[in-house]
Design an enzyme around this catalytic site. Structure first.
Site, mmCIF file in Angstrom:
data_model
loop_
_atom_site.group_PDB
_atom_site.id
_atom_site.type_symbol
_atom_site.label_atom_id
_atom_site.label_comp_id
_atom_site.label_asym_id
_atom_site.label_seq_id
_atom_site.Cartn_x
_atom_site.Cartn_y
_atom_site.Cartn_z
ATOM 1 N N TYR A 144 0.846 -1.136 0.103
ATOM 2 C CA TYR A 144 -0.159 0.067 0.240
ATOM 3 C C TYR A 144 0.887 1.161 -0.086
ATOM 4 O O TYR A 144 1.748 1.234 0.810
ATOM 5 C CB TYR A 144 -0.738 -0.209 1.329
ATOM 6 N N ASP A 239 9.394 2.952 -0.572
ATOM 7 C CA ASP A 239 8.312 3.459 0.247
ATOM 8 C C ASP A 239 8.643 3.149 1.974
ATOM 9 O O ASP A 239 8.156 1.895 2.314
ATOM 10 C CB ASP A 239 6.989 3.130 -0.132
ATOM 11 N N LYS A 267 4.400 9.216 8.565
ATOM 12 C CA LYS A 267 4.467 8.648 10.132
ATOM 13 C C LYS A 267 5.279 9.199 11.047
ATOM 14 O O LYS A 267 5.138 10.258 11.384
ATOM 15 C CB LYS A 267 4.374 7.033 9.921
HETATM 16 P P1 KE4 Z 1 -0.762 8.362 4.493
HETATM 17 O O1 KE4 Z 1 -1.357 8.959 3.321
HETATM 18 O O2 KE4 Z 1 -1.725 7.283 4.962
HETATM 19 O O3 KE4 Z 1 -0.082 9.155 5.224
HETATM 20 O O4 KE4 Z 1 0.339 7.100 3.995
HETATM 21 C C1 KE4 Z 1 -0.117 6.203 3.097
HETATM 22 C C2 KE4 Z 1 0.973 5.136 3.048
HETATM 23 C C3 KE4 Z 1 2.123 4.717 2.203
HETATM 24 N N1 KE4 Z 1 2.940 4.026 2.398
HETATM 25 C C4 KE4 Z 1 2.757 3.089 3.280
HETATM 26 C C5 KE4 Z 1 3.846 1.965 3.308
HETATM 27 C C6 KE4 Z 1 1.789 3.060 4.249
HETATM 28 O O5 KE4 Z 1 1.777 1.978 5.243
HETATM 29 C C7 KE4 Z 1 0.871 4.295 3.884
HETATM 30 C C8 KE4 Z 1 -0.167 4.326 5.091
HETATM 31 N N2 KE4 Z 1 -0.462 3.402 6.135
HETATM 32 C C9 KE4 Z 1 -1.675 2.774 6.652
HETATM 33 C C10 KE4 Z 1 -1.803 1.858 7.613
HETATM 34 N N3 KE4 Z 1 -1.214 0.600 6.957
HETATM 35 C C11 KE4 Z 1 -2.313 4.153 7.067
HETATM 36 C C12 KE4 Z 1 -3.625 4.089 8.030
HETATM 37 C C13 KE4 Z 1 -4.841 4.405 7.392
HETATM 38 O O6 KE4 Z 1 -4.975 4.333 6.202
HETATM 39 O O7 KE4 Z 1 -5.508 5.216 8.219
#
Ligand code: KE4
Length: 426
Positions: A144, A239, A267
């Site tokens: 993701y 990533d 994060k």
């Molecule tokens: P954000 O746009 O949610 O800040 O980041 C996206 C993203 C990109 N790359 C990786 C490896 C990530 O884990 C994420 C976001 N992680 C999720 C949890 N697995 C965010 C939680 C959510 O969607 O509320």
């Protein structure tokens, strides 16, 4: 557990917010039940609106690596806010933040701040396309990279949790340039490269996956991708939104000793405030506007409150490297204890761990990619999730998420966690 207030608030929330949440993974849709409405948090504990307390293994999906309401971060935010919350103009603090990131993360000559991991990843892909003049990119099933259209093809995290096979609104025109391969499968990547010779701008990968549950790279996988990118003039994007500043001060590049061309962050970098970043080699980053023509922008990018939170957090991590040893030791202890307890109960399970990222899968088979992750027993996971929640232990509400360990976890917290697992019967 008395959840009266959370139940009421969840009902009310659904009248004004889609699904009652501002991000789908929070909705408990796959585990069932009512999501907890959190009132506050401190250290390793969350406190919900009904006054229940929980040991937190989500930590805002990664950012709260030193625990909640970490004093130096809170104080820095309070002080900075008194001088206004945003200017929309350059500040010295943004230079200091960029210099700090460069001092910690390898292979980052230039770095651009954004406001989320999604923005960081989508900007990195646009930059790779602009730099190479090629359109397609490879991602891995179950990984993701945020919710930008191009990434919502066989994606992990909430897309997998909600079992959304194809996301309405993502057009065929966009999806056609997103190529996917199973994680840990170099041959599949070689095949895609042959079938799309000269058309692939980038390979983007979670160097340690968190979004199908924790899945580590197998020996030679990342090294093989690095070699293919060198051979084929493909931009190699790590990533590190999850792994960055978590697996080591230098993230997965340092921990796994692999060099990426571009790296994305999120994060931890924001200390709990909305911050993302992408950075890498000067020859690539120089194509970003206003130096180059790959346009990327953001009203609140680098705003002083987010910067001071992230800057304080990263400085704490940089100046106290023993935190990483402590985090690894705590997580190794959790891994060993849970393996012992679940093993003694003859409950089929696998625990994947790298540093302070880990996941518990209920299966008799190794979990090495999304196919094997999706074959694990979700029903048992959901029963385990609610059992732990009833015992005051708050795990990620999905089998397709990593646990996030904070350094605020005490020995008593760990023992309480082990006692709860001891009490689990499947
Ligand atoms: P954000 O746009 O949610 O800040 O980041 C996206 C993203 C990109 N790359 C990786 C490896 C990530 O884990 C994420 C976001 N992680 C999720 C949890 N697995 C965010 C939680 C959510 O969607 O509320």
């Amino acid at each position: 557990m008395n959840l009266k207030k959370s139940i009421e608030l969840f009902q009310r929330a659904q009248n004004s917010i889609p699904g009652g949440v501002n991000s789908p993974v929070r909705a408990f849709r796959s585990v069932g039940g009512t999501p907890l409405f959190i009132k506050s948090a401190k250290g390793s504990y969350l406190y919900d609106e009904d006054g229940n307390s929980y040991i937190d293994y989500i930590n805002s999906w990664g950012p709260m690596i030193l625990g909640h309401a970490y004093e130096p971060v809170v104080k820095a935010i309070q002080e900075k806010a008194a001088g206004s919350t945003s200017f929309g103009a350059p500040t010295e603090l943004e230079i200091e933040m960029a210099e700090l990131i460069k001092s910690m993360a390898p292979n980052v000559d230039l770095v651009r701040m954004v406001s989320s991991g999604t923005e960081a990843c989508m900007s990195a892909i646009r930059l790779a396309r602009g730099f190479t003049g090629k359109n397609k990119f490879i991602k891995f099933e179950g990984c993701y990279h945020g919710h930008a259209d191009a990434f919502l093809v066989k994606a992990g995290s909430g897309v997998a949790t909600l079992n959304i096979q194809s996301v309405p609104g993502v057009t065929a025109g966009v999806a056609q340039d997103t190529l996917t391969a199973p994680y840990n499968n170099l041959q599949a990547v070689e095949k895609l490269i042959e079938e799309n010779k000269g058309e692939i701008a980038a390979i983007i990968v979670e160097p340690v996956v968190g979004n199908m549950g924790c899945v580590p790279p197998q020996e030679g996988f990342l090294e093989g991708l690095r070699k293919l990118c060198n051979q084929e003039n493909i931009v190699f994007i790590f990533d590190e939104v999850m792994t960055g500043f978590r697996l080591a001060a230098g993230g997965a590049q340092e921990k796994l000793n692999i060099n990426a061309d571009l790296v994305t962050f999120g994060k931890v970098i924001g200390g709990g405030l909305p911050v993302g970043a992408f950075g890498g080699k000067k020859e690539i980053m120089e194509h970003i506007a206003p130096i180059g023509n790959v346009y990327q922008a953001g009203t609140l990018s680098g705003n002083p409150i987010a910067m001071i939170a992230g800057y304080t957090m990263l400085n704490e991590l940089k100046n106290n490297p023993s935190v990483y040893t402590q985090l690894d030791e705590k997580t190794a202890r959790i891994e060993k204890s849970l393996n012992d307890i679940l093993g003694n109960k003859n409950i089929p399970h696998r625990i994947n761990r790298v540093g302070s990222m880990m996941s518990v899968f209920f299966t008799n088979d190794d979990v090495i990619d999304f196919d094997s992750a999706s074959k694990t027993d979700i029903k048992v996971f959901n029963k385990f999730f609610h059992h732990m929640l009833d015992h005051g232990i708050y795990l990620p509400p999905s089998a397709y998420e990593s646990w996030f360990i904070s350094n605020a976890l005490s020995s008593e917290d760990l023992q309480k966690t082990f006692d709860a697992v001891e009490d689990f019967s499947w």
